[in-house]
Write a protein that holds these residues in place. Structure first.
Motif, PDB file in Angstrom:
ATOM      1  N   GLY A 204       0.832  -1.260  -0.031  1.00  0.00           N
ATOM      2  CA  GLY A 204       0.396  -0.221  -0.162  1.00  0.00           C
ATOM      3  C   GLY A 204       0.707   1.359  -0.180  1.00  0.00           C
ATOM      4  O   GLY A 204       0.748   2.489  -0.110  1.00  0.00           O
TER       5      GLY A 204
ATOM      6  N   LEU B 205      -4.484  -5.525  -1.492  1.00  0.00           N
ATOM      7  CA  LEU B 205      -3.528  -4.163  -1.685  1.00  0.00           C
ATOM      8  C   LEU B 205      -3.140  -4.916  -0.186  1.00  0.00           C
ATOM      9  O   LEU B 205      -2.284  -4.776   0.621  1.00  0.00           O
ATOM     10  CB  LEU B 205      -3.375  -3.204  -1.687  1.00  0.00           C
TER      11      LEU B 205
ATOM     12  N   ALA C 149      -1.512   1.608  -3.025  1.00  0.00           N
ATOM     13  CA  ALA C 149      -2.835   1.940  -2.621  1.00  0.00           C
ATOM     14  C   ALA C 149      -2.841   4.271  -3.571  1.00  0.00           C
ATOM     15  O   ALA C 149      -2.511   4.691  -2.456  1.00  0.00           O
ATOM     16  CB  ALA C 149      -3.171   1.873  -1.199  1.00  0.00           C
TER      17      ALA C 149
END
Length: 281
Positions: free
Chosen positions: A137, A195, A201
């Motif tokens: 992320g 994720l 992200a």
């Protein structure tokens, strides 16, 4: 115009050889646009940059620092990269507790990239996404897998490429997040990988999720496989320069824009109208 840069509040053209971002990729970054003196989704960008830095144990500067630095560049239209590295150390992975971060703004002047009305041609990369839950992320500076994947994409004559994890699940695009539109008995659903173990992200991923939710679509963060991509009613890629762009094809599978694509774009624009930050008048 050549690149402009500022480091720790001062105009700069060089970085120290001891910077840990250069030595180890020890830092985080964000890429975004300033268009006609305005920054889209600024609060999301600044929040994510700070969150990613804190996740690595790096203390970020306040958001106003970045706004002041961007304004000091004096550019109304540019692509920006905001970078935080852990700071300067002579050698070795360890760092002192009182180390000060380096905060860098890079700017390339010029108009925004415009979405290709023909959509994006997608390929599947052989380079896998790295499995590392502690970094999942986070948009950190370790981007070698993306560098290798980008070379594959260029060789294939495609616009973007899908990265798979070690088990063959879809993670993301080389430079983007991937989102699918699926239909079930309850209506449209936006699907994107969770994720948890790999990937970045992105801010526009969060925008697309919020835009789909505004439309009343179901939101599902779940594992995706290549057959899921091929079976999707629509496929999108998102990043802060492209926005939310539809995929026109992967292999022999072809997509054209649907009414759902138009609805999602309208919903994204509605969010954007509320989330501009006016930097320069």
């Amino acid at each position: 115009m050549s690149m402009l840069a500022r480091i720790n509040g001062v105009a700069a053209t060089h970085i120290a050889l001891t910077d840990r971002g250069l030595q180890f990729g020890d830092g985080v970054f964000r890429t975004l646009r300033i268009d006609d003196g305005r920054i889209a989704f600024w609060q999301r960008h600044s929040d994510k940059l700070a969150q990613d830095a804190l996740a690595l144990g790096i203390t970020p500067p306040p958001a106003q620092f970045w706004l002041d630095e961007i304004a000091a560049l004096g550019l109304r239209d540019a692509t920006l990269k905001l970078i935080i590295t852990r700071g300067n150390t002579p050698r070795g992975y360890a760092w002192p507790a009182d180390l000060s971060a380096n905060c860098i703004v890079q700017a390339h002047a010029g108009p925004a990239h415009r979405a290709d009305p023909a959509g994006l041609k997608l390929c599947v990369c052989q380079t896998p996404a790295t499995w590392q839950p502690r970094l999942a992320g986070i948009k950190h500076l370790n981007r070698l897998e993306n560098v290798l994947a980008r070379a594959e994409i260029a060789a294939a004559g495609c616009d973007e490429g899908v990265l798979l994890d070690r088990d063959g699940a879809v993670v993301e695009g080389c430079m983007s997040n991937i989102l699918l539109l699926l239909h079930d008995q309850h209506g449209p659903a936006l699907i994107t990988p969770p994720l948890h173990d790999s990937g970045v992200a992105g801010v526009m991923r969060s925008v697309a999720i919020d835009a789909a939710a505004q439309l009343g679509w179901a939101i599902r963060l779940q594992e995706i496989r290549l057959p899921d991509v091929l079976a999707a009613a629509q496929v999108w890629l998102s990043n802060s320069l492209l926005g939310v762009q539809y995929v026109s094809g992967v292999g022999r599978q072809i997509w054209t824009p649907t009414v759902h694509h138009a609805a999602l774009q309208q919903s994204v624009r509605a969010l954007l109208s509320k989330e501009w930050h006016q930097l320069l008048s």
